[in-house]
Design an enzyme around this catalytic site. Structure first.
Site, short mmCIF file in Angstrom:
data_model
loop_
_atom_site.label_atom_id
_atom_site.label_comp_id
_atom_site.label_asym_id
_atom_site.label_seq_id
_atom_site.Cartn_x
_atom_site.Cartn_y
_atom_site.Cartn_z
N CYS A 275 0.84 -1.20 0.00
CA CYS A 275 0.00 0.00 0.00
C CYS A 275 0.88 1.26 0.00
O CYS A 275 1.56 1.54 -0.98
CB CYS A 275 -0.97 -0.05 1.19
SG CYS A 275 -2.35 1.08 1.00
N GLU B 68 -1.24 -8.89 4.31
CA GLU B 68 -1.19 -9.30 5.72
C GLU B 68 -2.58 -9.54 6.30
O GLU B 68 -2.70 -10.15 7.37
CB GLU B 68 -0.42 -8.27 6.56
CG GLU B 68 -1.11 -6.93 6.79
CD GLU B 68 -0.88 -5.91 5.67
OE1 GLU B 68 -0.66 -6.33 4.53
OE2 GLU B 68 -0.97 -4.69 5.96
N HIS C 237 -3.26 -5.35 0.69
CA HIS C 237 -2.67 -5.75 1.98
C HIS C 237 -2.62 -7.28 2.06
O HIS C 237 -3.62 -7.90 2.43
CB HIS C 237 -3.50 -5.20 3.14
CG HIS C 237 -3.35 -3.72 3.30
ND1 HIS C 237 -2.37 -3.15 4.07
CD2 HIS C 237 -4.04 -2.69 2.74
CE1 HIS C 237 -2.46 -1.83 4.01
NE2 HIS C 237 -3.46 -1.53 3.20
#
Ligand code: XMP
Length: 606
Positions: free
Chosen positions: A80, A174, A172
């Site tokens: 990002c 994660e 993202h």
């Protein structure tokens, strides 16, 4: 053993921790670094990951991070904001305004080791205002995406320069909504950075045992064993590393424990074979005396932390223990949330990071074998060490215990501006068939990574969980000065709220202990104890409609790492039982249910 390490640059928010834990799942050590850290702190790392950020890359909001990292000959991957910074640094461009939120489908247009083993179409998660709209000469596009909700193609969702070994994902990986994000992170860490996956719990145990022995040498360790997960795991680890004569455990009843807790803790330590090292002291009078008259949360926290040290030193002298190191079960997030990193605001002073302990750390008198670990890892370690499951999987309990769940007040209000807020609050929740009253007291929260100390709002009326959640979200999002929302569990709509003067007293603590015990029994009775991550019960000195002196708040939450949390939805039958049982305790003015997520609330109220 030296482990290959990935540095995760924390550009703000909680992303960096999530990334670090995801890297660690591949048995590679990840450590958080601050953007302004000197180059030496990155040397020796096998790779760097740049986190997302609330800042805008398009506006040059890079807080002057150390761009010399781009000179290092190691792979760098950005997510990002990090992705946009990498694109910009190497001649690409970033524009503001192409915001996207939620799930998107990414099409991989070029095979790449980052996507080894993955299908061409991937579900990814977007959350951004800025996007990359041009890439530098050394870069290629690896994938583009389209939001599930529709919209234009988003170019440059993933980019790479194999020559420079620089990579970026707009999404993202994660978060769990990027279905194969874990694999992508693993591919970066293992294939591109070529890390050796040696960061395992077995290795950790061996290394820590060796490190403890070396550090302690001819000396000894004296550990405060509260009975909580962290100090218990630390105690057992010290017990494995040191002969009994070099380890002393002290369990202090600080008067802020749960009902019957100290007796249970002593029994558990005996069961685990550590009884020989264990000492006990009832110091509740000392703690009550040192907190006498205090109402301000941080002042109380500091007093509790300092009294622990005083009691501990006094006991050490009494037991003839000298030249010892103070053992603590501090874990990684404890140091972060006390402002332990340069960027983190002090949201709360954790009891093991009060100034006197900081001084002892500086003087080399503290040993903290768990300070690199997240809670899930501490539990994994506990299982490895053979600690009984009921000790490891109990709810986390804060060091200052019920001290941060018993609010105090001067009784003179905190009602500035409340009357002006009320119409706006009612306009918002009225749409959901609810009424709202801002309460004349304050609690601690966290907004945009900063500490907040603001009013709760009490919602009244009948509604289902979804409606309550939406109404609560709407209020918290738009009304300044409010950081929590509560749902009134009693009958009718209360109209008058009067703050009462109250400090830390044994009677109030006993009342809280009873309410908390009812809550815990209720969770167990309904088989929900394990499903709930943590469940503070809180008392605030508030008279409601002229009745009682304490409003009791139930705060069951779901969380993974305590950095974020959502309110849990208990079965309504249990909620009704709890309301009735707690309301029947002497002095209770009412019972309410905390609907607030973290952020903007914190898990504890102080
Ligand atoms: P908050 O309230 O900041 O809490 O959302 C996050 C987690 O930390 C626990 N907590 C503490 N633990 N010492 C501790 O050992 C403390 O001073 C402390 N304060 C909060 C809290 O219970 C939650 O699990």
């Amino acid at each position: 053993m030296r482990h290959d390490t990935i540095a995760v640059v924390d550009f703000g928010g909680q992303y960096a921790h999530l990334i670090a834990t995801k890297v660690r799942r591949h048995n590679v050590l990840a450590e958080i670094r601050q953007p302004e850290d000197p180059l030496e702190d990155f040397m020796g790392c096998r790779g760097i990951i740049l986190s997302g950020s609330p800042s805008l890359a398009s506006q040059g909001e890079d807080s002057g991070y150390n761009k010399a990292i781009y000179d290092l000959p190691i792979p760098i991957l950005g997510f990002c904001f990090g992705h946009q910074e990498i694109a910009k640094h190497y001649g690409g461009s970033v524009r503001h305004g192409k915001q996207e939120w939620g799930r998107a489908r990414m099409t991989i247009v070029r095979e790449h080791p980052l996507f080894a083993g993955l299908e061409r179409e991937q579900q990814v998660w977007m959350s951004h205002f800025d996007s990359v709209d041009g890439i530098g000469p050394d870069f290629t596009e690896l994938g583009y995406s389209v939001l599930d909700a529709g919209g234009d193609e988003h170019r440059f969702a993933a980019i790479a320069s194999d020559k420079l070994r620089r990579y970026g994902f707009q999404y993202h990986p994660e978060v769990d909504d990027t279905t194969h994000g874990d694999d992508m992170i693993g591919n970066f860490v293992l294939n591109i950075c070529e890390c050796n996956p040696t960061w395992t719990m077995d290795n950790y145990v061996d290394e820590q045992i060796a490190a403890i022995r070396e550090r302690v040498g001819d000396g000894s360790v004296f550990l405060l064993a509260s009975g909580g997960v962290d100090s218990t795991v630390a105690a057992v680890l010290f017990g494995k590393a040191l002969e009994p004569a070099r380890l002393s455990l002290l369990h202090v009843d600080n008067g802020l424990m749960r009902k019957g807790e100290s007796a249970k803790v002593l029994e558990s330590f005996n069961r685990m074979g550590l009884g020989e090292n264990l000492h006990f002291i009832d110091a509740s009078e000392d703690f009550l005396r040192d907190m006498a008259g205090m109402v301000e949360p941080e002042e109380k926290r500091r007093a509790i932390g300092t009294t622990f040290v005083t009691v501990f030193e006094k006991e050490a002298r009494r037991l003839g223990i000298e030249g010892h190191l103070l053992g603590q079960g501090t874990i990684y997030p404890d140091t972060i949330e006390t402002g332990g990193t340069k960027r983190a605001d002090t949201i709360k002073t954790h009891h093991n990071r009060v100034p006197v302990i900081e001084e002892m750390i500086q003087a080399g008198k503290v040993i903290e074998p768990l300070s690199d670990l997240y809670k899930v890892e501490v539990r994994e370690l506990g299982e490895k060490l053979g600690i009984p499951r009921d000790m490891i999987w109990r709810h986390p309990f804060p060091g200052p215990g019920l001290g941060v769940r018993l609010l105090c007040s001067t009784g003179d209000g905190n009602d500035d501006g409340l009357a002006e807020m009320t119409p706006e609050l009612n306009r918002i929740v009225g749409e959901f068939g609810l009424a709202a009253s801002p309460l004349p007291l304050k609690s601690v929260g966290v907004k945009a990574d900063l500490r907040s100390y603001e009013h709760p709002v009490l919602l009244t009326g009948k509604a289902d969980w979804d409606t309550l959640d939406t109404a609560s979200g709407a209020v918290l999002k738009s009304v300044t000065g409010i950081n929590r929302s509560l749902w009134w569990l009693g009958e009718g709509t209360p109209t008058s709220f009067r703050p009462l003067a109250a400090t830390m007293t044994r009677d109030r603590l006993d009342l809280l202990r009873e309410a908390d015990a009812l809550m815990m029994e209720g969770l167990r009775r309904h088989g929900l104890y394990q499903e709930i991550w943590q469940c503070p019960t809180v008392l605030v000195p508030l008279e409601v409609d002229g009745k009682g002196a304490e409003l009791c708040i139930l705060r069951p939450i779901h969380s993974e790492r305590a950095m974020t949390a959502t309110a849990a939805r208990l079965p309504l039958a249990l909620v009704a039982e709890l309301q009735e049982q707690i309301q029947a305790l002497p002095g209770i003015s009412g019972v309410a249910y905390d609907l607030t997520s973290k952020p903007p609330g914190t898990i504890e109220w102080e």
